[in-house]
Scaffold this motif. Structure first.
Motif, PDB file in Angstrom:
ATOM      1  N   UNK A 110      19.681  73.259 -12.238  1.00  0.00           N
ATOM      2  CA  UNK A 110      18.872  74.145 -13.073  1.00  0.00           C
ATOM      3  C   UNK A 110      17.389  73.789 -12.919  1.00  0.00           C
ATOM      4  N   UNK A 111      16.696  74.584 -12.144  1.00  0.00           N
ATOM      5  CA  UNK A 111      15.275  74.323 -11.896  1.00  0.00           C
ATOM      6  C   UNK A 111      14.371  74.979 -12.933  1.00  0.00           C
ATOM      7  N   UNK A 112      14.960  75.721 -13.867  1.00  0.00           N
ATOM      8  CA  UNK A 112      14.177  76.426 -14.890  1.00  0.00           C
ATOM      9  C   UNK A 112      13.912  75.547 -16.105  1.00  0.00           C
ATOM     10  N   UNK A 113      14.925  74.810 -16.522  1.00  0.00           N
ATOM     11  CA  UNK A 113      14.809  73.997 -17.731  1.00  0.00           C
ATOM     12  C   UNK A 113      14.592  72.524 -17.395  1.00  0.00           C
ATOM     13  N   UNK A 114      14.072  71.774 -18.372  1.00  0.00           N
ATOM     14  CA  UNK A 114      13.890  70.327 -18.253  1.00  0.00           C
ATOM     15  C   UNK A 114      14.891  69.646 -19.191  1.00  0.00           C
ATOM     16  N   UNK A 115      15.446  68.525 -18.724  1.00  0.00           N
ATOM     17  CA  UNK A 115      16.511  67.858 -19.466  1.00  0.00           C
ATOM     18  C   UNK A 115      16.101  66.432 -19.826  1.00  0.00           C
ATOM     19  N   UNK A 116      16.248  66.115 -21.101  1.00  0.00           N
ATOM     20  CA  UNK A 116      16.005  64.765 -21.603  1.00  0.00           C
ATOM     21  C   UNK A 116      17.259  64.286 -22.322  1.00  0.00           C
ATOM     22  N   UNK A 117      17.756  63.124 -21.937  1.00  0.00           N
ATOM     23  CA  UNK A 117      18.966  62.590 -22.562  1.00  0.00           C
ATOM     24  C   UNK A 117      18.632  61.342 -23.362  1.00  0.00           C
ATOM     25  N   UNK A 118      19.195  61.250 -24.544  1.00  0.00           N
ATOM     26  CA  UNK A 118      18.973  60.115 -25.437  1.00  0.00           C
ATOM     27  C   UNK A 118      20.231  59.252 -25.422  1.00  0.00           C
ATOM     28  N   UNK A 119      20.063  57.974 -25.056  1.00  0.00           N
ATOM     29  CA  UNK A 119      21.192  57.065 -24.854  1.00  0.00           C
ATOM     30  C   UNK A 119      20.930  55.752 -25.594  1.00  0.00           C
ATOM     31  N   UNK A 120      21.968  54.951 -25.859  1.00  0.00           N
ATOM     32  CA  UNK A 120      21.746  53.604 -26.403  1.00  0.00           C
ATOM     33  C   UNK A 120      20.910  52.776 -25.419  1.00  0.00           C
ATOM     34  N   UNK A 121      20.235  51.755 -25.930  1.00  0.00           N
ATOM     35  CA  UNK A 121      19.316  51.057 -25.031  1.00  0.00           C
ATOM     36  C   UNK A 121      20.033  50.192 -23.998  1.00  0.00           C
ATOM     37  N   UNK A 122      21.355  49.975 -24.168  1.00  0.00           N
ATOM     38  CA  UNK A 122      22.080  49.214 -23.153  1.00  0.00           C
ATOM     39  C   UNK A 122      22.880  50.114 -22.211  1.00  0.00           C
ATOM     40  N   UNK A 123      22.589  51.400 -22.216  1.00  0.00           N
ATOM     41  CA  UNK A 123      23.240  52.324 -21.281  1.00  0.00           C
ATOM     42  C   UNK A 123      22.695  52.112 -19.868  1.00  0.00           C
ATOM     43  N   UNK A 124      23.593  52.074 -18.881  1.00  0.00           N
ATOM     44  CA  UNK A 124      23.175  52.019 -17.483  1.00  0.00           C
ATOM     45  C   UNK A 124      22.882  53.442 -17.026  1.00  0.00           C
ATOM     46  N   UNK A 125      21.602  53.790 -16.999  1.00  0.00           N
ATOM     47  CA  UNK A 125      21.199  55.188 -16.848  1.00  0.00           C
ATOM     48  C   UNK A 125      20.577  55.502 -15.492  1.00  0.00           C
ATOM     49  N   UNK A 126      20.779  54.634 -14.505  1.00  0.00           N
ATOM     50  CA  UNK A 126      20.128  54.846 -13.207  1.00  0.00           C
ATOM     51  C   UNK A 126      20.545  56.156 -12.563  1.00  0.00           C
ATOM     52  N   UNK A 127      21.836  56.488 -12.621  1.00  0.00           N
ATOM     53  CA  UNK A 127      22.309  57.722 -11.993  1.00  0.00           C
ATOM     54  C   UNK A 127      21.728  58.948 -12.687  1.00  0.00           C
ATOM     55  N   UNK A 128      21.581  58.872 -14.002  1.00  0.00           N
ATOM     56  CA  UNK A 128      20.981  59.980 -14.740  1.00  0.00           C
ATOM     57  C   UNK A 128      19.534  60.192 -14.310  1.00  0.00           C
ATOM     58  N   UNK A 129      18.768  59.104 -14.253  1.00  0.00           N
ATOM     59  CA  UNK A 129      17.361  59.206 -13.859  1.00  0.00           C
ATOM     60  C   UNK A 129      17.221  59.694 -12.421  1.00  0.00           C
ATOM     61  N   UNK A 130      18.102  59.207 -11.545  1.00  0.00           N
ATOM     62  CA  UNK A 130      18.028  59.608 -10.138  1.00  0.00           C
ATOM     63  C   UNK A 130      18.282  61.095  -9.966  1.00  0.00           C
ATOM     64  N   UNK A 131      19.057  61.699 -10.869  1.00  0.00           N
ATOM     65  CA  UNK A 131      19.357  63.128 -10.784  1.00  0.00           C
ATOM     66  C   UNK A 131      18.251  63.991 -11.376  1.00  0.00           C
TER      67      UNK A 131
END
Length: 376
Positions: free
Chosen positions: A32-53
């Motif tokens: 989806x190139x139209x919208x921007x996505x922000x995800x809220x996670x616990x601070x110990x979440x391994x979020x590298x794959x989310x950020x890379x996407x």
């Protein structure tokens, strides 16, 4: 638009719901190139794959294991955080909505087991979801569910207008395909201490997975001369005492392996090596493992429960989940009938190909637009 995603369940070792949340977020951000996505996670979440996407990651001030803190922060603080960040839509893919959020929202409900079958939910989950899930459904602008069966349950149990509830099937990742590489198979076999041939069951080790009856069925199979081992893969969850007691009574205990949680990268290998997957859950909302196994070319034996009418069709052997004799007979069919196993492999791959995360993300993006329009 700015889409805020509630990713507060993302921590530790992911099961089906957590994997689905992560996959929906990454696929939405990628396609989806139209919208921007922000995800809220616990601070110990391994979020590298989310950020890379391309998903913007915001860390909440608590650990994922702090369940009460998570609930209080979600219900009390999170709506203000979303408002300050300018979220146009809230996507809540974890059963519950922050009830103080007043903007457009899309809620994803995978099942209503905590309401319909509280005996198959932990006491804390039953309390939490029975208190908040119906109110969340009624508060949400739009509600997504994975199957028509869950849609009917949500409409009936939560008192919501049918027009607000949409079926959005989950997907099977492209990485689930048959793995024939001997080196990878040897690596996973050694790591998990797998027998040469085996029947697999996979999922959180909890009562709804019906594992005591799987053990009874396995004893029946061994007495009938079936030589495959049984691999029960998954992380211990609530109600594990019943499984331990059943294991202690199981005459075939020496032929059963419990390798624990299986890393994502090893799952396709494990599915590929199994002679069959048995998945006789007492209830499900969707059930990803059968479709993942099918994508890997593994024959599947599942419970005869309504969601599998929609997701699996006739590409699996269906059995009465409360009857160990029936479970054993279904497994034996697959193991002893090469023509049936071959048909299931072919039909299973075709069936699994119908379910993609791209389709899931496309339907969700349309729901976000619909939620904004309906909210006014």
């Amino acid at each position: 638009m700015q889409i805020g995603i509630d990713g507060l369940l993302l921590w530790g070792q992911y099961s089906g719901v957590e994997r689905s949340i992560a996959r929906m977020a990454t696929t939405l951000a990628r396609l989806d190139q139209t919208n921007r996505y922000t995800i809220h996670v616990p601070f110990d979440c391994e979020a590298e794959a989310l950020a890379a996407a391309g998903v913007e990651v915001r860390r909440a001030p608590f650990r994922g294991a702090q369940k009460l803190t998570r609930i209080l922060w979600q219900q009390g603080i999170f709506p203000g955080v979303l408002a300050r960040e300018g979220a146009d839509v809230l996507f809540a893919p974890g059963y519950v909505l922050p009830l103080r959020w007043r903007g457009p929202s899309v809620l994803f409900v995978y099942d209503i087991i905590a309401i319909a079958r509280p005996d198959l939910a932990s006491r804390t989950n039953a309390w939490h979801y029975r208190a908040l899930l119906p109110r969340s459904v009624r508060r949400a602008t739009r509600v997504a569910v994975p199957t028509e069966h869950v849609r009917r349950q949500v409409i009936e149990q939560c008192g919501v207008m049918p027009s607000r509830v949409t079926v959005v099937p989950l997907g099977v990742s492209p990485r689930f395909q048959r793995v024939e590489d001997p080196a990878r198979q040897a690596e996973v076999r050694l790591c998990c201490q797998l027998p040469e041939r085996f029947v697999l069951t996979l999922g959180n080790l909890e009562p709804k997975k019906n594992l005591p009856r799987v053990l009874e069925a396995y004893d029946i199979l061994r007495r009938a001369g079936i030589r495959q081992g049984l691999v029960i893969a998954g992380q211990p969850a609530w109600g594990a005492a019943a499984l331990r007691e059943s294991l202690a009574r199981c005459a075939s205990r020496a032929d059963i392996v419990l390798p624990g949680y299986i890393a994502d990268e090893d799952l396709p290998v494990l599915y590929s090596m199994a002679d069959a997957l048995v998945f006789p859950s007492l209830t499900e909302g969707f059930g990803l493992p059968p479709l993942e196994a099918m994508a890997c070319g593994t024959p599947v034996v599942v419970a005869d429960v309504p969601p599998f009418d929609e997701t699996l069709g006739d590409a699996a052997v269906r059995v009465a989940p409360e009857d160990p004799q029936a479970i054993a007979a279904g497994i034996r069919q697959v193991l002893e009938d090469p023509l049936l196993a071959a048909r299931l492999r072919e039909a299973g791959r075709e069936q699994a190909a119908l379910f993609t995360w791209e389709r899931c993300a496309s339907l969700l993006a349309k729901l976000f637009d619909s939620a904004v329009t309906a909210h006014g």
